[in-house]
Design a protein around this motif. Structure first.
Motif, PDB file in Angstrom:
ATOM      1  N   VAL A 485       0.859  -1.191   0.000  1.00  0.00           N
ATOM      2  CA  VAL A 485       0.000   0.000   0.000  1.00  0.00           C
ATOM      3  C   VAL A 485       0.891   1.236   0.000  1.00  0.00           C
ATOM      4  O   VAL A 485       1.767   1.386   0.865  1.00  0.00           O
ATOM      5  CB  VAL A 485      -0.932   0.013   1.226  1.00  0.00           C
ATOM      6  N   VAL A 486       0.691   2.130  -0.959  1.00  0.00           N
ATOM      7  CA  VAL A 486       1.434   3.385  -1.030  1.00  0.00           C
ATOM      8  C   VAL A 486       0.883   4.342  -0.007  1.00  0.00           C
ATOM      9  O   VAL A 486      -0.326   4.613   0.020  1.00  0.00           O
ATOM     10  CB  VAL A 486       1.349   3.982  -2.451  1.00  0.00           C
ATOM     11  N   GLN A 487       1.781   4.865   0.858  1.00  0.00           N
ATOM     12  CA  GLN A 487       1.377   5.805   1.896  1.00  0.00           C
ATOM     13  C   GLN A 487       1.828   7.231   1.579  1.00  0.00           C
ATOM     14  O   GLN A 487       1.223   8.185   2.094  1.00  0.00           O
ATOM     15  CB  GLN A 487       1.929   5.358   3.260  1.00  0.00           C
ATOM     16  N   ARG A 488       2.881   7.384   0.786  1.00  0.00           N
ATOM     17  CA  ARG A 488       3.361   8.722   0.434  1.00  0.00           C
ATOM     18  C   ARG A 488       3.744   8.706  -1.038  1.00  0.00           C
ATOM     19  O   ARG A 488       4.318   7.740  -1.528  1.00  0.00           O
ATOM     20  CB  ARG A 488       4.574   9.130   1.298  1.00  0.00           C
ATOM     21  N   LEU A 489       3.433   9.810  -1.709  1.00  0.00           N
ATOM     22  CA  LEU A 489       3.668   9.900  -3.140  1.00  0.00           C
ATOM     23  C   LEU A 489       3.972  11.338  -3.498  1.00  0.00           C
ATOM     24  O   LEU A 489       3.242  12.256  -3.100  1.00  0.00           O
ATOM     25  CB  LEU A 489       2.428   9.400  -3.902  1.00  0.00           C
ATOM     26  N   ALA A 490       5.066  11.563  -4.248  1.00  0.00           N
ATOM     27  CA  ALA A 490       5.448  12.915  -4.617  1.00  0.00           C
ATOM     28  C   ALA A 490       6.100  12.898  -5.991  1.00  0.00           C
ATOM     29  O   ALA A 490       6.894  12.009  -6.300  1.00  0.00           O
ATOM     30  CB  ALA A 490       6.407  13.508  -3.574  1.00  0.00           C
ATOM     31  N   PRO A 491       5.763  13.882  -6.843  1.00  0.00           N
ATOM     32  CA  PRO A 491       6.399  13.945  -8.179  1.00  0.00           C
ATOM     33  C   PRO A 491       7.888  14.223  -8.053  1.00  0.00           C
ATOM     34  O   PRO A 491       8.357  14.871  -7.115  1.00  0.00           O
ATOM     35  CB  PRO A 491       5.658  15.088  -8.873  1.00  0.00           C
ATOM     36  N   VAL A 492       8.621  13.743  -9.041  1.00  0.00           N
ATOM     37  CA  VAL A 492      10.068  13.963  -9.120  1.00  0.00           C
ATOM     38  C   VAL A 492      10.342  14.758 -10.382  1.00  0.00           C
ATOM     39  O   VAL A 492       9.847  14.407 -11.473  1.00  0.00           O
ATOM     40  CB  VAL A 492      10.841  12.630  -9.144  1.00  0.00           C
ATOM     41  N   ALA A 493      11.103  15.834 -10.252  1.00  0.00           N
ATOM     42  CA  ALA A 493      11.412  16.671 -11.407  1.00  0.00           C
ATOM     43  C   ALA A 493      12.209  15.888 -12.425  1.00  0.00           C
ATOM     44  O   ALA A 493      13.097  15.101 -12.072  1.00  0.00           O
ATOM     45  CB  ALA A 493      12.176  17.914 -10.956  1.00  0.00           C
ATOM     46  N   ALA A 494      11.889  16.085 -13.715  1.00  0.00           N
ATOM     47  CA  ALA A 494      12.605  15.392 -14.780  1.00  0.00           C
ATOM     48  C   ALA A 494      14.049  15.859 -14.800  1.00  0.00           C
ATOM     49  O   ALA A 494      14.345  17.030 -14.642  1.00  0.00           O
ATOM     50  CB  ALA A 494      11.927  15.659 -16.123  1.00  0.00           C
ATOM     51  N   GLN A 495      14.959  14.903 -15.004  1.00  0.00           N
ATOM     52  CA  GLN A 495      16.392  15.233 -15.031  1.00  0.00           C
ATOM     53  C   GLN A 495      16.899  15.320 -16.453  1.00  0.00           C
ATOM     54  O   GLN A 495      16.432  14.626 -17.342  1.00  0.00           O
ATOM     55  CB  GLN A 495      17.156  14.153 -14.278  1.00  0.00           C
TER      56      GLN A 495
END
Length: 495
Positions: A485-495
């Motif tokens: 179960v995913v509890q935390r999710l955050a976008p990651v800037a494209a490199q």
């Protein structure tokens, strides 16, 4: 010779009194000679109270008075009140002796235990990747291509050439219809050829060459190992007769025998690590594809099927291997495994107390992880136990008649629930709904997961806001019995 003197009445009375005194003293002494000594009278001048006497070689047998042992040619030994459990519990050993025994201590502490299960298994063909090669019409084998059972062939490899005389007339009719130039009639004629069992490739070859072709080459639809081959040159074959069976080798199954008592730890989709005797030091990763529904009555095991990629064809059915199935990790009380004395009926640990005293304590043990053993009951965190030399101390306790402290009969309070462990990695969103997310994620070394694509549940629908399919994200998840179960999710800037 002196004359005999006559005895007067006074002399006779004095003699009778003396005889009575001597007889009384003698009787008193004889009476006390047969009387058992009072245990309190045997106590030393220091005033230590004696609880009982015992034979050091048979410490479980107690006696209420001193004397010689009925078992050995030795005197009974007193057990004093200040040596019993009521005062300072445990057996006391001189510190000099402890040093000579090389006694080492360890502390009862919490350690992380992973729910890892190890089981033996054997590699098998993937029974979902099987092709059956059959004759589509009655005919004769005109040519074979030197194949044999066990040969590994690529997809499209020829098996045999069949002569099908009945196809000649149908193909001639098709060519005549084709020459009329009527597309509808030609399409109907082509469909008739398909119904007769002709492959599209053969029909197209007849159309291009403009003449009938009654010899067709039978090929393998997939690459793999030939399991059966029932075709010989010159033999007649019937429609739907099986000529060969080919098993694919792109993936293989490892069928592991998991003990029935541990089957509850296995779930479909769980990652698996496989070690094979043929490739020492190398591990192969896969996933649990299925848990077969029936248990083996003879061995009381469940069959767990692990699917493995067979890159390069190195994994060959029939090889033996060991599968490691890992689950969530939880903290638990533990001691070094060498500190546990296993008697066959129970497990005992020697607990070190103040004043060089030691108390044997019965414990309930759980899982083992490396060199540590989980303690389910019997000890508390922070206690000091003997990790080396405990067998000699246990012998001293047995000679002293000291019994191990049993597990409490009162119902144990449930242990505090450990905080769920969160595992972190990154991945790309492949699919997204309000309650689930499919991610192509990077490896998770903490639990032995390789890089893969899988579906996770979302701990909250709010996690799906602000992200979309194709985004790269960093996420944390926890392992639950019904899946991650995913509890935390955050976008990651494209490199």
């Amino acid at each position: 010779m002196s004359p005999i003197r006559s005895l007067t009445p006074a002399h006779l009375a004095l003699g009778a009194a003396l005889i009575a005194v001597v007889a009384g003293a003698t009787g008193y002494g004889l009476a006390h000679l047969g009387k058992a000594p009072d245990p309190a009278a045997q106590a030393p001048a220091g005033g230590r109270k004696v609880l009982y006497w015992y034979d050091p070689m048979v410490p479980a047998q107690h006696f209420d008075k001193p004397g010689k042992s009925p078992f050995m040619d030795m005197q009974l030994v007193p057990r004093y009140a200040d040596e019993g459990p009521g005062a300072a519990s445990g057996v006391q050993i001189d510190p000099v002796r402890l040093q000579s025994l090389g006694v080492r201590y360890a502390t009862v502490e919490r350690a992380i235990f992973a729910d890892e299960l190890t089981a033996p298994g054997v590699l098998e063909f993937n029974q979902r990747d099987v092709a059956i090669v059959q004759a589509r019409a009655n005919g004769f084998v005109q040519r074979v291509y030197g194949r044999a059972p066990g040969d590994v062939v690529p997809a499209g490899a020829p098996i045999a050439d069949l002569l099908v005389p009945t196809w000649g007339g149908a193909q001639a009719e098709y060519l005549a219809v084709r020459r009329t130039g009527d597309p509808a009639l030609e399409a109907a004629a082509r469909q008739r050829l398909r119904f007769l069992g002709m492959p599209d490739g053969l029909i197209e070859a007849v159309a291009q060459r403009g003449r009938a072709q009654t010899v067709v080459t039978i090929t393998s639809p997939i690459g793999g190992a030939i399991q059966t081959l029932d075709v010989r040159q010159g033999m007649a074959v019937n429609m739907s007769q099986t000529l060969a069976q080919v098993s694919g080798l792109s993936t293989v199954w490892l069928t592991a025998a998991v003990p029935e008592a541990q089957a509850g730890q296995v779930r479909t989709g769980a990652p698996a690590r496989v070690e094979l005797a043929a490739f020492p030091g190398e591990a192969f990763t896969g996933r649990v594809a299925a848990i077969l529904p029936a248990a083996q009555a003879a061995s009381r095991t469940l069959q767990v099927r692990v699917e493995l990629a067979n890159t390069g064809g190195r994994l060959r059915p029939g090889m033996y291997g060991t599968v490691h199935l890992s689950g969530a990790a939880h903290p638990a009380l533990s001691v070094p495994s060498e500190a546990v004395i296993r008697t066959g009926k129970r497990a005992i640990v020697m607990v070190a107390g103040a004043g060089s005293r030691f108390q044997p304590v019965e414990v309930q043990v759980g899982r083992e992880d490396g060199d540590r053993t989980e303690i389910l009951a019997g000890l508390n965190e922070g206690q000091k136990v003997v990790a080396s030399g405990q067998f000699l101390i246990d012998s001293e306790a047995s000679l002293a008649g000291l019994q191990a402290q049993p597990l409490s009969a009162a119902p144990a309070t449930p242990p505090p629930q450990p905080q769920a462990a969160l595992y972190e990695t990154r991945g790309r969103i492949e699919a997204l709904t309000t309650d689930s997310i499919t991610l192509s994620h990077e490896p998770v070394p903490a639990i032995g997961w390789p890089a893969m694509t899988m579906t996770f549940k979302l701990g909250s629908p709010a996690l799906a806001k602000g992200v979309k399919v194709g985004d790269r994200v960093a996420f944390r998840f926890e392992q639950k019995p019904d899946g991650p179960v995913v509890q935390r999710l955050a976008p990651v800037a494209a490199q």
